[in-house]
Design an enzyme around this catalytic site. Structure first.
Site, short mmCIF file in Angstrom:
data_model
loop_
_atom_site.label_atom_id
_atom_site.label_comp_id
_atom_site.label_asym_id
_atom_site.label_seq_id
_atom_site.Cartn_x
_atom_site.Cartn_y
_atom_site.Cartn_z
N ASP A 93 0.73 -1.10 0.16
CA ASP A 93 0.04 -0.12 0.07
C ASP A 93 0.92 1.31 0.04
O ASP A 93 1.75 1.37 0.97
CB ASP A 93 -0.78 -0.18 1.04
CG ASP A 93 -1.91 0.89 1.29
OD1 ASP A 93 -2.36 1.40 0.35
OD2 ASP A 93 -2.48 1.09 2.29
N HIS A 189 -7.75 9.90 3.96
CA HIS A 189 -7.18 8.90 4.81
C HIS A 189 -7.60 9.29 6.29
O HIS A 189 -7.60 10.53 6.59
CB HIS A 189 -5.92 8.43 4.98
CG HIS A 189 -5.43 7.95 3.50
ND1 HIS A 189 -4.74 8.64 2.23
CD2 HIS A 189 -5.50 6.68 2.91
CE1 HIS A 189 -4.73 7.61 1.52
NE2 HIS A 189 -5.07 6.45 1.70
O1 G3H Z 1 -2.99 4.89 3.65
C1 G3H Z 1 -2.83 4.72 4.68
C2 G3H Z 1 -3.08 3.47 5.35
O2 G3H Z 1 -4.21 3.51 6.22
C3 G3H Z 1 -1.67 2.79 5.94
O3 G3H Z 1 -1.39 3.65 7.24
O4 G3H Z 1 0.90 4.20 7.04
O5 G3H Z 1 -0.44 4.28 9.47
O6 G3H Z 1 0.25 2.02 8.07
P1 G3H Z 1 -0.11 3.38 7.86
P1 13P Z 2 -8.93 4.71 5.35
O1 13P Z 2 -7.96 5.55 6.26
O2 13P Z 2 -10.14 5.33 4.99
O3 13P Z 2 -9.22 3.48 6.10
O4 13P Z 2 -8.12 4.56 4.09
C1 13P Z 2 -7.19 3.24 4.14
C2 13P Z 2 -6.43 3.42 2.65
O5 13P Z 2 -6.69 4.36 1.86
C3 13P Z 2 -5.18 2.71 2.66
O6 13P Z 2 -4.33 2.66 1.52
ZN ZN Z 3 -4.56 4.61 0.63
#
Ligand code: G3H
Ligand code: 13P
Ligand code: ZN
Length: 330
Positions: A93, A189
């Protein structure tokens, strides 16, 4: 070099094709620990849904890349043990560099996102094309992004949305060869997707956010018919769970997400992948806070992580059946 195929994983090509034809979306749930993974696999097997296990670079650092690879392999075997060999994708991701994407391909990921959306257009194109060229050698699928979501993406934060410009998408696809495209149509996000002043309030005082820009999505679909679109920032921030968190000592103020009926509508369009992370965090936090507040003498982690896992599983099943429509598609 570990091939995802040897781990029993699949890339996203086939499941996106079926999602497009069947007018539903594949859940992309973020994970970084065992309870989350158990909840995802149990929910997806019970609802017979394909799934994308999503790992951010922060999650990869948190959990360790070797452990994550074996956990994904374990998820494949666990699903079989539960009775159904569902398609499972292991996806990076928001990959931000070629080196990170390359390393994930080498460590058994079946799909990567290269997020060049914060760069100028031509740089985004060059970076994305480089990742595609490498990943496709190993039959790993690649997600690119055009447009910037407001809010926080790992270490990068943007104050405002920059909506995807429909007139850029054909050129981007042609020059990069990506397999799917993340777009910006008003999601963001995290748990505070909109400022209160951007929202209306209903009679109960609940914030009602501005609607997604379906006009932009439709303009994009017209230009690239049948091409898989990805929606990030798609948590709904369930108000009943926020109330539980705040009742038991939390302080999540003005938390607001994307209404589920809008996500349901998106899932029937060219949107083939819907990313949900924050809602899972909220479900776990609500359950853990409730145990801590109501059973203060409890100190066995299974006694609070178990309820957190149960809450998470219920949330995922609800998303699959009532929002994404990916049940019975495995
Ligand atoms: O897009 C962001 C996802 O929610 C991942 O979040 O970078 O805190 O693991 P993180
Ligand atoms: P949310 O913060 O809305 O759950 O989005 C998650 C996301 O896009 C991870 O790439
Ligand atoms: Zn995302």
């Amino acid at each position: 070099m570990v091939s995802y195929k040897d781990l029993g994983l699949v890339n996203s090509r086939d499941i996106f094709k079926k999602a497009m034809e069947g007018k539903y979306a594949i859940p992309a749930f973020n994970f970084n620990n065992m309870e989350q993974l158990q909840a995802i696999v149990q929910a997806c097997v019970e609802t017979k849904s394909p799934v994308i296990l999503q790992v951010s670079s922060g999650a990869r650092k948190y959990a360790n890349q070797t452990l994550l690879r074996y956990m994904a392999q374990g998820a494949v075997e666990y699903a079989k043990e539960l009775g159904l060999n569902i398609p499972i994708v292991l996806h990076l991701d928001h990959g931000d560099t070629f080196e990170l994407c390359k390393s994930c391909v080498e460590y058994g990921f079946s799909s990567v996102m290269i997020d060049g959306s914060h760069h100028p257009y031509e740089e985004n194109v060059a970076l994305t094309a480089k990742v595609v060229e490498y990943a496709h050698k190993y039959d790993v699928t690649v997600e690119g992004e055009l447009g910037v979501l407001a809010g926080v993406e790992d270490d990068v934060s943007a104050e405002h949305h920059t909506y995807t410009q429909p007139e850029e998408v054909e050129d981007f696809l042609k020059k990069t060869g990506v397999d799917s495209l993340a777009i910006s149509i008003g999601t963001s996000h995290g748990a505070n997707k909109f400022k209160p002043e951007q929202c209306k309030r209903n009679e109960q005082g609940i914030l009602i956010p501005p609607p997604l820009r379906f006009d932009i999505l439709e303009a994009i679909e017209k230009r690239i018919p049948g091409f898989p679109i990805v929606l990030h920032g798609a948590s709904s921030v369930p108000q009943d769970l926020i109330a539980v968190i705040n009742k038991y000592g939390g302080a999540m103020k003005d938390a607001v997400g994307i209404p589920e009926e809008q996500l349901r509508r998106a899932a029937t369009s060219a949107v083939c992948k819907i990313n949900i992370d924050s809602d899972g965090r909220i479900a776990m936090t609500a359950a853990v806070r409730e145990v801590f507040a109501t059973k203060p003498s409890e100190f066995d982690p299974r006694k609070y992580l178990g309820p957190a896992r149960d809450g998470l599983k219920e949330l995922y099943k609800h998303k699959i059946v009532n929002v994404l429509g990916s049940n019975n598609r495995a």
